[in-house]
Structures are given as C-alpha cells and as structure tokens.
Design a protein around this motif. Structure first.
Motif, PDB file in Angstrom:
ATOM      1  N   PHE A 395       0.860  -1.184   0.000  1.00  0.00           N
ATOM      2  CA  PHE A 395       0.000   0.000   0.000  1.00  0.00           C
ATOM      3  C   PHE A 395       0.892   1.228   0.000  1.00  0.00           C
ATOM      4  O   PHE A 395       2.100   1.160   0.279  1.00  0.00           O
ATOM      5  N   ARG A 397       0.979   5.392   1.342  1.00  0.00           N
ATOM      6  CA  ARG A 397       0.353   6.480   2.100  1.00  0.00           C
ATOM      7  C   ARG A 397       0.618   7.784   1.342  1.00  0.00           C
ATOM      8  O   ARG A 397       1.771   8.170   1.120  1.00  0.00           O
ATOM      9  N   ILE A 403      -4.824   6.311   2.032  1.00  0.00           N
ATOM     10  CA  ILE A 403      -4.157   5.038   1.747  1.00  0.00           C
ATOM     11  C   ILE A 403      -4.579   4.555   0.359  1.00  0.00           C
ATOM     12  O   ILE A 403      -5.770   4.539   0.030  1.00  0.00           O
ATOM     13  N   ASN A 405      -4.195   1.435  -2.582  1.00  0.00           N
ATOM     14  CA  ASN A 405      -3.802   0.076  -3.004  1.00  0.00           C
ATOM     15  C   ASN A 405      -3.891   0.001  -4.526  1.00  0.00           C
ATOM     16  O   ASN A 405      -4.801   0.586  -5.138  1.00  0.00           O
ATOM     17  N   THR A 461      -8.332   4.266  -3.474  1.00  0.00           N
ATOM     18  CA  THR A 461      -7.873   5.173  -2.415  1.00  0.00           C
ATOM     19  C   THR A 461      -8.966   5.302  -1.361  1.00  0.00           C
ATOM     20  O   THR A 461     -10.155   5.448  -1.698  1.00  0.00           O
ATOM     21  N   PRO A 464      -8.132   7.330   6.013  1.00  0.00           N
ATOM     22  CA  PRO A 464      -7.825   6.528   7.214  1.00  0.00           C
ATOM     23  C   PRO A 464      -9.015   6.358   8.135  1.00  0.00           C
ATOM     24  O   PRO A 464      -9.166   5.298   8.770  1.00  0.00           O
ATOM     25  N   LEU A 467     -11.216   3.273   7.499  1.00  0.00           N
ATOM     26  CA  LEU A 467     -10.606   1.945   7.560  1.00  0.00           C
ATOM     27  C   LEU A 467     -10.734   1.393   8.969  1.00  0.00           C
ATOM     28  O   LEU A 467     -10.208   1.959   9.932  1.00  0.00           O
ATOM     29  N   SER A 493      -3.806  -1.529   4.766  1.00  0.00           N
ATOM     30  CA  SER A 493      -3.481  -0.167   5.135  1.00  0.00           C
ATOM     31  C   SER A 493      -2.394  -0.083   6.197  1.00  0.00           C
ATOM     32  O   SER A 493      -1.954   1.018   6.545  1.00  0.00           O
ATOM     33  N   ALA A 496      -2.872   2.353   9.770  1.00  0.00           N
ATOM     34  CA  ALA A 496      -3.574   3.475   9.142  1.00  0.00           C
ATOM     35  C   ALA A 496      -3.922   4.545  10.127  1.00  0.00           C
ATOM     36  O   ALA A 496      -4.002   5.729   9.792  1.00  0.00           O
TER      37      ALA A 496
END
Length: 498
Positions: A395, A397, A403, A405, A461, A464, A467, A493, A496
């Motif tokens: 991942f 940041r 975050i 992926n 995307t 935080p 999540l 994440s 996160a």
C-alpha cells in the motif's frame, strides 16, 4: 558307342504349377514357426443387403461430415474467425458454431468425453458393438479402402487370383493404381484433419507454397501414413492387437445383449444340401461358408460370440442371399440374444429385456451428465473477472494521509460483441477508484473487447477514518449488461490510524 544316361529330373515345360495364393504362402511360412505370426490376408466378398446398404449410407454421411465441416463458415463479428468448427490453439479458443469454449472451461470437454463413454457403454449393452461395425474410423476407412481395392482388382476370387499370379503389366498397373488412390485418400484424411486447427481456406493456400505452420505438415504426414497403413495393410489387426475395446466390451455385454448371432437352434445339424432334398431331420445351415468369406475379420460366426466380431452384419446379408436361393426363411444369422436362442431351443417364446440394471445405470448416468452439461452451458457466465493486488508495495500512504492500493483487473468478455462494463469497489466505505488517464470516481467505466481479456490498472484510495482494520476484506463488482460478477480481494493499510 557310349550311352550317357541323365538321371537329373527336368521339369516338364508343358506342366506348370498351380498359382499359390498370398494367404496360402503365409500359412506355409507360419507353419515353420517363429516368434512373429505374419498377417494372413483376408479377402472379404462383396455382399448386397440391408446391412450393407446401411453401412454404405453411414460411410458416405460420416466421411462427408469429416471432410466438409472445416469449410462451413459461421459469421462472427470483428476479427473473430468465421470457421464454424475450429480448435484455435494460438488464440486459446474452441469454436463450435455459436458456442465458444475458453481454456478455463475444459470441464465441458471432460463432460463430452464422459457422455461419449456412457453412450458407448449403453449402446454396447443394448445392441453389441455397433460402434465398431458402423462408426469406428478404422472400420469406415477400411471399408473405403476395400471399395477402392475392388475397383482395381475385382471381388474376392479375382483379388486372390491376382495376388497369386506372377508379376505382369496388368498386375503392376492395378496394384500401382490402388496404392496411389489409397495414398490420395490418406493425404485427404490428414489434410482435412489439420483444417480443424487453422482457418481452412488460408491454410490451403499456405500449404502448397510452404508457408503453413510446421505442425500442419507434420500432422498431415502422420495422418496420411497412419490412414494408409492401418486401412490398407493392418486392417483387422488394428482391432485384434491395438484396440482395447474388444477386450473391454466383455464387461458391457450379457446374455440379453443384441449381437450378430448364428441361430444354432435352427441351423444345426448343418450339412450340404442338394436341390430337391428334404429338410426334415436337419438344420437350415448348408455349410456354404458364405458368412465366413463375407466377414472382414475372417471369422466364422457359427462358432459363437468372439472377440474379433465387430457386429457389422455383413454375414447376415451373405446368409440371407443363400437362404433365398435354397427356399428357406431368412435370418438364420441375425441380430439376436443368447437368451432368445436358448429359449427357442427349449421350445419357449423368447423375451427381449432392454430394461436391465446395467442399462438403467448407464441411462441414468448419461442423463445426469447431459443435464449438467446443458445446465452449465445455459448458465455459464458471459463475463469473468480476476483481481491481482500489488505485492510491492502492498500500500502507499499519500501526502494527505489517504491510503492507496494498486490492483490489476482482468475482465474476460466471452461474448462476440464489445461491452461497456462498470467497475465498483465494495468493503471499504467511500473508496475512490482511478485508472491511468481517467479521473477518480466511485465507479469506473471501461470497454471490454469481444472474446478477449481486457487488463485494467486500478488504484483504490480510502481515507484513514474509513478503515476499520489494517486488512479489510473487499471485492470488485463488475456490472455488465444483464450480468454482475464479483471477485474477492483485500485492502491493506498497515498502521492506518497511528
């Protein structure tokens, strides 16, 4: 005067030895012993009748299907091949009219093989070796080769005389012509086979100028050689020594199975019969051996069921011709069961049992597999999707704390037309999707090309605060016209929420 007496015997020029047939020469050679038993030539006699006519009709139909099918055109959109039946190894597709199978759908091929096996078991249990006698490629091409042999060399007696005769111009041109036609048929067989794996018109044009793939020349040669050798020379030996089915069939047959049967209850005691002689106290078989000379396997059906018998029915036609000539009822040899013959011999009315445990098992299994195949074809998805998540980095940041992926989606469109597909992401609230060259949004729209796998790079995307854990189960949802597909994945994440 000295008289010299020559005691050396000299052959009489006026006396010539009778010609010896090829079969007789082989028998003499075999009598000397040895590890290898040479093939005894078989000269089957041409017969006329119902079963011979059926064999001619099936031979013409099956050869027509084999040679013509690669040339049938079937309209498909775009650049897709327009050949109705095509095994496209290069494109990794199998086309059968409106059906196309992908490598991932090999289970349908397995299903077809199971259906073919169960059908063969059922037909054998009911009617004996009909496959061997009427539809087996070895039988069909051997019949065709024997037909060509008769055109050049004549029927049974003429062929035997020709083989026994010394070489002459007449024998040379007949043998040469026969083998040239055999090679032509073999080449046509190999040529038709390779057309199933390439576009037939294009391959035909490339073949003669040396531009065809090497595999086309290799397999054309192999099929030409095997057809020429198996149907021209080995013939019944393929069935005797190479094919496992004659030995397996014993497990499929029982005393209620219909087979080509000599009705010994009516034929015995056999013996020669003169015109005007009474039929009392004897059987209908006059021991003419016409059933033997008509058999392409060279066996005597009067000896009972034999592994070599292919149930072709030619001995039935040969025997029926004789029965008509001597004024007796036909069907001394017929499709019958051992049970029926035994019942008639005991004076009882025979009963034919087609519904038996083994036929029920085969039928139920066949219906189940056929039902599963139909259900699978009707419900098979038109689209498929696979998600490959980036492994390095797992991942990223971003500068604003979000975050991201990365994933690679592979969307398979199994239809013959382009489709507009929407891609959504589930499992992570408020996730945004972006693909290179496209703005971020909750849903991505792509174009899936027909009969292809479209690869799409997707970045997901999330904030935080949305999540709940460092490893959240998620899924991509693919919405296409009339169908929705999902594929599971994860959203990573790390820490996160530090």
């Amino acid at each position: 005067m000295t008289v010299v007496i020559d005691r050396v015997s000299r052959p009489d020029p006026a006396r010539r030895e009778a010609p010896v047939s090829a079969a007789e020469r082989v028998r003499k050679k075999d009598a000397a012993g040895g590890l290898y038993k040479p093939r005894t030539p078989i000269y089957p006699k041409l017969v006329h009748g119902k079963w011979r006519a059926i064999k001619w009709a099936l031979l013409a139909a099956m050869l027509t299907i084999y040679y013509v099918t690669p040339w049938i055109r079937w309209d498909r959109p775009g650049k897709l091949p327009d050949q109705a039946v095509l095994v496209d190894f290069a494109g990794r597709r199998f086309y059968f009219f409106d059906i196309q199978l992908w490598p991932q759908e090999v289970h349908f091929i397995t299903g077809l093989l199971v259906i073919a096996a169960l059908s063969l078991f059922l037909v054998t249990a009911l009617f004996g070796r009909l496959w061997c006698g009427y539809a087996c490629p070895q039988t069909v091409w051997t019949d065709l080769f024997i037909y060509v042999e008769r055109l050049f060399e004549g029927d049974r007696n003429a062929r035997m005389r020709l083989d026994a005769a010394p070489w002459s111009f007449d024998k040379l041109w007949r043998k040469t012509g026969k083998h040239l036609v055999w090679l032509g048929i073999g080449f046509g067989t190999g040529g038709a086979w390779i057309f199933y794996f390439h576009d037939a018109p294009q391959l035909l044009a490339d073949f003669w100028v040396g531009q065809a793939p090497a595999t086309a020349y290799i397999f054309c040669f192999l099929l030409t050689a095997t057809t020429y050798g198996f149907a021209g020379f080995m013939r019944e030996q393929v069935c005797f020594y190479m094919c496992p089915w004659p030995r397996i069939q014993g497990a499929m047959l029982d005393h209620h199975s219909l087979q080509v049967t000599y009705r010994y209850d009516r034929g015995e005691p056999r013996g020669a019969h003169k015109k005007g002689q009474a039929w009392t106290g004897r059987g209908d078989c006059i021991d003419c051996r016409q059933c033997v000379v008509a058999c392409p396997m060279g066996i005597d059906i009067r000896n009972g069921p034999q592994m070599e018998c292919i149930n072709c029915g030619l001995c039935i036609d040969a025997c029926d011709e004789i029965m008509v000539k001597v004024g007796r009822p036909k069907a001394l040899i017929a499709y019958d069961t051992d049970s029926a013959v035994a019942e008639r011999q005991r004076g009882n009315t025979p009963r034919y049992k087609f519904v038996r445990p083994r036929t029920v098992y085969y039928t139920v299994g066949l219906l189940i597999v056929c039902g599963l195949m139909v259900w699978g074809l009707v419900t098979r998805p038109h689209y498929d999707v696979h998600a490959l998540r980036d492994r390095n980095p797992t991942f990223v940041r971003l500068h604003d704390g979000a975050i991201r992926n990365g994933y690679t989606l592979k969307v398979a469109n199994r239809t013959f037309s382009p489709q507009t597909v929407e891609i959504g992401f589930e499992g992570v609230p408020n996730a945004r999707l972006r693909s290179p060259g496209r703005p971020a949004s909750r849903v991505l729209t792509i174009r899936a090309e027909p009969n292809e796998v479209t690869s799409v790079r997707v970045f997901v995307t999330a904030e935080p605060d949305d999540l709940a854990s460092a490893n959240m189960p998620a899924a991509f949802e693919i919405r296409a016209p009339g169908e929705t597909r999902r594929t599971k994945t994860t959203f990573l994440s790390g820490a996160a929420n530090p």
